[in-house]
Scaffold this motif. Structure first.
Motif, PDB file in Angstrom:
ATOM      1  N   ILE A 186      -7.108  -6.189   3.743  1.00 29.64           N
ATOM      2  CA  ILE A 186      -7.398  -5.114   4.696  1.00 29.64           C
ATOM      3  C   ILE A 186      -8.194  -3.975   4.057  1.00 29.64           C
ATOM      4  O   ILE A 186      -9.113  -3.442   4.664  1.00 29.64           O
ATOM      5  CB  ILE A 186      -6.093  -4.585   5.327  1.00 29.64           C
ATOM      6  CG1 ILE A 186      -5.453  -5.671   6.177  1.00 29.64           C
ATOM      7  CG2 ILE A 186      -6.342  -3.327   6.140  1.00 29.64           C
ATOM      8  CD1 ILE A 186      -4.048  -5.346   6.647  1.00 29.64           C
ATOM      9  N   GLN A 187      -7.862  -3.614   2.838  1.00 31.90           N
ATOM     10  CA  GLN A 187      -8.516  -2.485   2.171  1.00 31.90           C
ATOM     11  C   GLN A 187      -9.537  -2.922   1.122  1.00 31.90           C
ATOM     12  O   GLN A 187     -10.034  -2.105   0.351  1.00 31.90           O
ATOM     13  CB  GLN A 187      -7.453  -1.591   1.514  1.00 31.90           C
ATOM     14  CG  GLN A 187      -6.452  -1.012   2.470  1.00 31.90           C
ATOM     15  CD  GLN A 187      -7.062  -0.022   3.443  1.00 31.90           C
ATOM     16  OE1 GLN A 187      -8.140   0.513   3.248  1.00 31.90           O
ATOM     17  NE2 GLN A 187      -6.351   0.232   4.532  1.00 31.90           N
TER      18      GLN A 187
ATOM     19  N   TYR B  35       0.884  -1.147   0.000  1.00 33.63           N
ATOM     20  CA  TYR B  35       0.000   0.000   0.000  1.00 33.63           C
ATOM     21  C   TYR B  35       0.926   1.201   0.000  1.00 33.63           C
ATOM     22  O   TYR B  35       1.930   1.218   0.707  1.00 33.63           O
ATOM     23  CB  TYR B  35      -0.881   0.026   1.241  1.00 33.63           C
ATOM     24  CG  TYR B  35      -1.883  -1.100   1.299  1.00 33.63           C
ATOM     25  CD1 TYR B  35      -2.808  -1.277   0.275  1.00 33.63           C
ATOM     26  CD2 TYR B  35      -1.903  -1.981   2.362  1.00 33.63           C
ATOM     27  CE1 TYR B  35      -3.735  -2.304   0.325  1.00 33.63           C
ATOM     28  CE2 TYR B  35      -2.830  -3.005   2.424  1.00 33.63           C
ATOM     29  CZ  TYR B  35      -3.740  -3.164   1.402  1.00 33.63           C
ATOM     30  OH  TYR B  35      -4.654  -4.182   1.458  1.00 33.63           O
ATOM     31  N   MET B  36       0.599   2.199  -0.795  1.00 36.32           N
ATOM     32  CA  MET B  36       1.476   3.350  -0.879  1.00 36.32           C
ATOM     33  C   MET B  36       0.731   4.613  -0.460  1.00 36.32           C
ATOM     34  O   MET B  36      -0.324   4.919  -1.003  1.00 36.32           O
ATOM     35  CB  MET B  36       2.006   3.532  -2.298  1.00 36.32           C
ATOM     36  CG  MET B  36       2.991   4.650  -2.392  1.00 36.32           C
ATOM     37  SD  MET B  36       3.980   4.789  -3.906  1.00 36.32           S
ATOM     38  CE  MET B  36       2.939   4.239  -5.189  1.00 36.32           C
ATOM     39  N   LYS B  37       1.296   5.286   0.534  1.00 33.21           N
ATOM     40  CA  LYS B  37       0.780   6.580   0.980  1.00 33.21           C
ATOM     41  C   LYS B  37       1.877   7.604   0.812  1.00 33.21           C
ATOM     42  O   LYS B  37       3.040   7.346   1.115  1.00 33.21           O
ATOM     43  CB  LYS B  37       0.346   6.535   2.434  1.00 33.21           C
ATOM     44  CG  LYS B  37      -0.967   5.835   2.643  1.00 33.21           C
ATOM     45  CD  LYS B  37      -1.497   6.076   4.031  1.00 33.21           C
ATOM     46  CE  LYS B  37      -2.850   5.406   4.162  1.00 33.21           C
ATOM     47  NZ  LYS B  37      -3.435   5.640   5.488  1.00 33.21           N
TER      48      LYS B  37
ATOM     49  N   ASN C 282      -3.008   3.960  -3.797  1.00 35.96           N
ATOM     50  CA  ASN C 282      -3.794   2.823  -4.289  1.00 35.96           C
ATOM     51  C   ASN C 282      -5.261   3.215  -4.434  1.00 35.96           C
ATOM     52  O   ASN C 282      -5.900   2.926  -5.446  1.00 35.96           O
ATOM     53  CB  ASN C 282      -3.688   1.630  -3.328  1.00 35.96           C
ATOM     54  CG  ASN C 282      -2.274   1.257  -3.004  1.00 35.96           C
ATOM     55  OD1 ASN C 282      -1.557   2.050  -2.394  1.00 35.96           O
ATOM     56  ND2 ASN C 282      -1.863   0.065  -3.376  1.00 35.96           N
ATOM     57  N   ALA C 283      -5.798   3.873  -3.415  1.00 38.45           N
ATOM     58  CA  ALA C 283      -7.195   4.285  -3.430  1.00 38.45           C
ATOM     59  C   ALA C 283      -7.456   5.316  -4.520  1.00 38.45           C
ATOM     60  O   ALA C 283      -8.483   5.259  -5.211  1.00 38.45           O
ATOM     61  CB  ALA C 283      -7.598   4.843  -2.071  1.00 38.45           C
TER      62      ALA C 283
END
Length: 68
Positions: free
Chosen positions: A41-42, A12-14, A22-23
Motif C-alpha cells: 500500500i505504501q 504501519y505505525m502512526k 515508517n515514512a
C-alpha cells in the motif's frame, strides 16, 4: 496481526499526532525499503522517500556517493 513470508509482522505505525513513523524512518535515512506483497500500500511513498533520502545523503546514505 499479519505475518508475511519472512515471518515478520506487517505494521504501519502512526503516532497520535499523525506522524507516520515508517515514512519518517525512510525519509531520514534510518530504514531501507523492502516491499513484500501483500504489504504494498505504501510502496510508492516509501520509494520516493528513499530516493530523496539517498540524494540528500541522510542517515544510512551519508557515506554513499551520489553517483552510485
Amino acid at each position: 496481526m499479519i505475518l508475511h513470508f519472512y515471518e515478520g509482522i506487517l505494521n504501519y505505525m502512526k503516532l497520535e499526532d499523525g506522524v507516520f513513523v515508517n515514512a519518517e524512518l525512510v525519509k531520514n535515512g534510518y530504514a531501507m525499503i523492502m516491499t513484500v506483497p501483500p504489504n504494498v500500500i505504501q510502496a510508492e511513498l516509501f520509494l520516493e522517500l528513499q530516493i530523496e533520502s539517498r540524494e540528500n545523503q541522510r542517515g544510512l546514505w551519508k557515506e554513499f556517493k551520489k553517483s552510485l
